[in-house]
Design a protein around this motif. Structure first.
Motif, PDB file in Angstrom:
ATOM      1  N   GLU A 293       0.845  -1.195   0.000  1.00 43.84           N
ATOM      2  CA  GLU A 293       0.000   0.000   0.000  1.00 43.84           C
ATOM      3  C   GLU A 293       0.877   1.240   0.000  1.00 43.84           C
ATOM      4  O   GLU A 293       1.762   1.388   0.847  1.00 43.84           O
ATOM      5  N   TYR A 294       0.635   2.114  -0.959  1.00 37.94           N
ATOM      6  CA  TYR A 294       1.335   3.396  -1.030  1.00 37.94           C
ATOM      7  C   TYR A 294       0.297   4.505  -0.925  1.00 37.94           C
ATOM      8  O   TYR A 294      -0.773   4.435  -1.545  1.00 37.94           O
ATOM      9  N   GLU A 295       0.613   5.526  -0.160  1.00 34.28           N
ATOM     10  CA  GLU A 295      -0.350   6.593   0.110  1.00 34.28           C
ATOM     11  C   GLU A 295       0.200   7.936  -0.354  1.00 34.28           C
ATOM     12  O   GLU A 295       1.361   8.252  -0.129  1.00 34.28           O
ATOM     13  N   THR A 296      -0.666   8.725  -0.999  1.00 33.52           N
ATOM     14  CA  THR A 296      -0.325  10.100  -1.362  1.00 33.52           C
ATOM     15  C   THR A 296      -0.838  11.040  -0.281  1.00 33.52           C
ATOM     16  O   THR A 296      -2.010  10.997   0.086  1.00 33.52           O
ATOM     17  N   ILE A 297       0.050  11.873   0.218  1.00 29.96           N
ATOM     18  CA  ILE A 297      -0.323  12.893   1.205  1.00 29.96           C
ATOM     19  C   ILE A 297      -0.302  14.249   0.519  1.00 29.96           C
ATOM     20  O   ILE A 297       0.709  14.635  -0.077  1.00 29.96           O
ATOM     21  N   HIS A 298      -1.422  14.978   0.568  1.00 29.61           N
ATOM     22  CA  HIS A 298      -1.545  16.286  -0.079  1.00 29.61           C
ATOM     23  C   HIS A 298      -1.410  17.393   0.969  1.00 29.61           C
ATOM     24  O   HIS A 298      -1.849  17.253   2.112  1.00 29.61           O
ATOM     25  N   PHE A 299      -0.821  18.508   0.565  1.00 35.25           N
ATOM     26  CA  PHE A 299      -0.651  19.636   1.487  1.00 35.25           C
ATOM     27  C   PHE A 299      -0.443  20.919   0.685  1.00 35.25           C
ATOM     28  O   PHE A 299      -0.061  20.886  -0.498  1.00 35.25           O
ATOM     29  N   GLY A 300      -0.713  22.035   1.322  1.00 31.33           N
ATOM     30  CA  GLY A 300      -0.459  23.321   0.689  1.00 31.33           C
ATOM     31  C   GLY A 300       0.995  23.735   0.900  1.00 31.33           C
ATOM     32  O   GLY A 300       1.642  23.327   1.865  1.00 31.33           O
ATOM     33  N   LEU A 301       1.470  24.545  -0.027  1.00 35.71           N
ATOM     34  CA  LEU A 301       2.829  25.087   0.079  1.00 35.71           C
ATOM     35  C   LEU A 301       2.762  26.542   0.506  1.00 35.71           C
ATOM     36  O   LEU A 301       1.826  27.260   0.140  1.00 35.71           O
ATOM     37  N   GLU A 302       3.738  26.978   1.261  1.00 39.21           N
ATOM     38  CA  GLU A 302       3.832  28.369   1.672  1.00 39.21           C
ATOM     39  C   GLU A 302       5.223  28.899   1.345  1.00 39.21           C
ATOM     40  O   GLU A 302       6.213  28.154   1.404  1.00 39.21           O
ATOM     41  N   LYS A 303       5.273  30.156   0.995  1.00 43.74           N
ATOM     42  CA  LYS A 303       6.562  30.780   0.694  1.00 43.74           C
ATOM     43  C   LYS A 303       7.486  30.657   1.914  1.00 43.74           C
ATOM     44  O   LYS A 303       7.088  30.939   3.037  1.00 43.74           O
ATOM     45  N   GLY A 304       8.705  30.209   1.680  1.00 48.07           N
ATOM     46  CA  GLY A 304       9.658  30.020   2.761  1.00 48.07           C
ATOM     47  C   GLY A 304       9.732  28.605   3.289  1.00 48.07           C
ATOM     48  O   GLY A 304      10.644  28.279   4.066  1.00 48.07           O
TER      49      GLY A 304
END
Length: 284
Positions: free
Chosen positions: A203-214
């Motif tokens: 099982e492989y999982e994709t984790i999504h997240f937002g990016l922020e400057k810095g």
């Protein structure tokens, strides 16, 4: 010539014959070693030509560095980056073993990743890693007459869309570290590596997240943290590595690279390097 005199001549001659044969054997082995070393150096040059230049990371991101230090002439670690449309895919892989066996898996994985994205049209990190697992396992086992190979790799794989400031990550046996506003977050490594396993399914999982400057992200093999050294000759370990990253987070990434190399060499001291080392750091 009587028998006594003949025996004396043979006793004198035999050491000379043995010495000459020994010297010839030594010369032969030295020539073979020289040829092997030349082949290894050439293979190392070829491997480095396949790996992306550090400037590619620096051109894509706000700032970046790459530390790549094989244990031997050629490495089982690799780093990789590929831009496709508005998305940038990048990874650090830690292949089974080091030296020639690791390098063979290294090159295969490097080539397959780009093919999967361009030809198969996949974009989700977990789907890409899953297909890489299938392809790599098949590649190294298809022509075996019996048994299976133990070849494989641990991989941290990312996809970033910098225009939308969205990121996604899949860990196949390797974690990733994010430092945001001075706070360190570790993305877990995932349960399954790529390649041979006794498990029936993975099982492989994709984790999504937002990016922020810095934002600063670090992808790394285990060569740095597994290095033995210090006063009590212990592993550098993951916690010490996290603390080090937190302490240098305000530096530009070229300075961070210098600090990581300095602390590694200081820790290692006179101990032998135990594994290949690869660390990639990027700043959004």
């Amino acid at each position: 010539m009587d028998t006594l005199v003949l025996d004396e001549v043979v006793q004198i001659a035999e050491p000379n014959l043995v010495s000459a044969e020994f010297a010839n054997r030594i010369n032969y082995l030295e020539e073979q070693a020289k040829t092997l070393q030349e082949s290894m150096r050439y293979a190392g040059s070829l491997q480095r030509s396949i790996l992306p230049n550090e400037r590619i990371f620096q051109n894509v991101f706000s700032d970046a560095f790459v530390i790549f230090q094989p244990k031997d002439i050629i490495s089982g670690d690799f780093y990789w980056i590929f831009q496709h449309h508005d998305e940038v895919y990048f990874a650090v892989g830690d292949c089974t073993g080091h030296g020639v066996p690791g390098a063979m898996v290294n090159i295969a994985g490097n080539a397959l990743l780009r093919q999967i994205i361009r030809l198969e049209g996949l974009s989700d990190p977990a789907k890409i890693v899953e297909l890489l697992d299938q392809e790599l396992t098949s590649l190294f086992n298809e022509h075996l007459t019996e048994g299976t190979t133990r070849d494989g790799m641990d991989l941290v794989f990312c996809k970033f869309n910098l225009s939308q400031m969205k990121g996604s990550f899949c860990g196949a046996g390797r974690p990733m570290i994010l430092i945001r506003n001075g706070q360190l977050v570790e993305f877990k490594k995932g349960l399954d590596s790529i390649g041979h396993t006794s498990k029936e399914s993975k099982e492989y999982e994709t984790i999504h997240f937002g990016l922020e400057k810095g934002d600063q992200f670090y992808l790394f093999s285990d060569g740095y943290t597994d290095q033995f050294g210090g006063e009590n000759v212990k592993k550098f370990n993951r916690q010490r590595f996290r603390n080090l990253l937190s302490s240098i987070t305000d530096f530009d990434l070229e300075k961070q690279k210098s600090e990581l190399i300095f602390h590694y060499n200081n820790w290692k001291g006179k101990q032998e390097q135990v594994d290949d080392i690869c660390v990639v750091g990027i700043r959004i």
